[in-house]
Each structure stands twice: as structure tokens, then as C-alpha cells.
Design an enzyme around this catalytic site. Sequence first.
Site, PDB file in Angstrom:
ATOM      1  N   LEU A 149       0.864  -1.167   0.000  1.00  0.00           N
ATOM      2  CA  LEU A 149       0.000   0.000   0.000  1.00  0.00           C
ATOM      3  C   LEU A 149       0.906   1.224   0.000  1.00  0.00           C
ATOM      4  CD1 LEU A 149      -2.766  -0.899   2.648  1.00  0.00           C
ATOM      5  CD2 LEU A 149      -3.015  -0.843   0.163  1.00  0.00           C
ATOM      6  N   ASP A 150       0.523   2.254  -0.714  1.00  0.00           N
ATOM      7  CA  ASP A 150       1.337   3.462  -0.786  1.00  0.00           C
ATOM      8  C   ASP A 150       1.564   4.062   0.602  1.00  0.00           C
ATOM      9  OD1 ASP A 150       1.311   3.242  -3.546  1.00  0.00           O
ATOM     10  OD2 ASP A 150      -0.420   4.560  -3.776  1.00  0.00           O
TER      11      ASP A 150
END
Length: 243
Positions: free
Chosen positions: A101-102
Site C-alpha cells: 500500500l502506498d
Amino acid sequence: MERLQKVIAQAGVASRRKAEQMIQEGKVTVNGKKVTELGTKVGLNDDVRVEGVPLERERKVYFLFYKPRGVISAVTDDKGRKTVVDFFPHVEERIFPVGRLDYDTSGLLLLTNDGEFANLMTHPSNEMDKTYIVKTEGIVQRHLLKRISSGLKLEDGMTAPAKVKELGIDRKKNRSLLEVTIHEGRNRQVRRMFEAIGHPVQKLRRDRFAHLTLHGLNAGDYRELTAHEIKQLRTMAEAGSSR
């Protein structure tokens, strides 16, 4: 019982292909005997050695983690930023995130030390659904949402059709709240899709992965997956690959 080359690969000694080569070259012993057959299977109590060095075999662990914003989806970070693994100080196994996930994205992330499981969850052909709650700049018109739901062109090609549901509109703050489900895993895909229709993402959270949710967890919390959940995930991935 598992295939010898798989056990060697999961221990992090070498890739499965390299492990097969090492077996064929006679560099692996099982209970003191040299093994060159690739079909050989071993159990937890077998003494496996590669070039004379005993194999360190960890129990398989599987965690569901609520990743906060501002945390790196990695094992280490050369800039000294906090990583997802930092939230597991008491876990002895060498876990790693399944996908990513960013930095600015929060939500559901799986971590494990099972490389085969991780590959099963992330391989594009298995089409594992991932659902995000998206807060956008500006109110997104219906015809633009249809572009996302039918697939739109990004710099790395057309996206697969997505499921889009409008959760709410805040006219005072000029933003939309949406639920988006995709099964691809391209880098920053959800953010790039909304940038492509002129509505950048203000806030993004992954709410579900397949049938798993964040229920009962706060940001930074985690729990172990149950054996039933792991079996369900494997079944879903295998069903996806056969479609």
C-alpha cells in the site's frame, strides 16, 4: 510433507529454480543422505542441509494488518522511515508484506513468511478483489464513474473493469466518497485512475481484501489469520486462475 525445493526456497536460501539445480548437483542432504530427486518430499522433523548447512525452517505465519498512513510497505527503509514490519516487534518469523500500500494509503495489508502464499495472493491471473474507500477532490460525475467501471487507459495500458459505488457527496467541501473494487495490483492504480478523470484522491483506505475486512481493528493493529481464512484465500485464488 512438502517438496524439497519448495522448502529450500521458503527458507530463503535460494529461488525454487536455483534450489532444484542445487538438488540435482548433489548439494542437498536429507537425514544425512544426499538427495538428487526433485520429487523428494520432506516433513518438519527431517534434517535438511544445503552444502552442509542446516536449513532453518520457520513455522508459517499469516497476519492481517491495519496499515496507518505514513508507513512504508516494506521490511526495511534506507531513509529510516517507519515500515509495516516495525509494528511486529514480538514476531520472531521473518515476515514481509504481501503486495503493498502506498505511503499515504491506509488499510488492510497481509504479512507472512510464506512466499508461495504471497505469490498466490498477488499474481494477476488470480484476480483477488481489493476494495478501497476513496475520497476525491471535486464531485465525480456519473459518466466519469462509468469510465472507471468499464476500464480506462493509463500510461501502462487499459485497466480491467472495476466496481464503483457512490457512498456520498459533500457539496460544501466539494468532494465525493466512493467505494471502488479492483482485482489488479498496479502501482498506485486507484490514485492514477482518479487522476485520469480529473479528480485526484484526497484520502484512500483499503477496506477489504477478498472476504477479509478491518472489522475490530484500529490503525496499527493486527491479528493472525485463522486456518479457515487461509484456506478460503487459497481456494479463491485458485478459482480465479482457472477463470
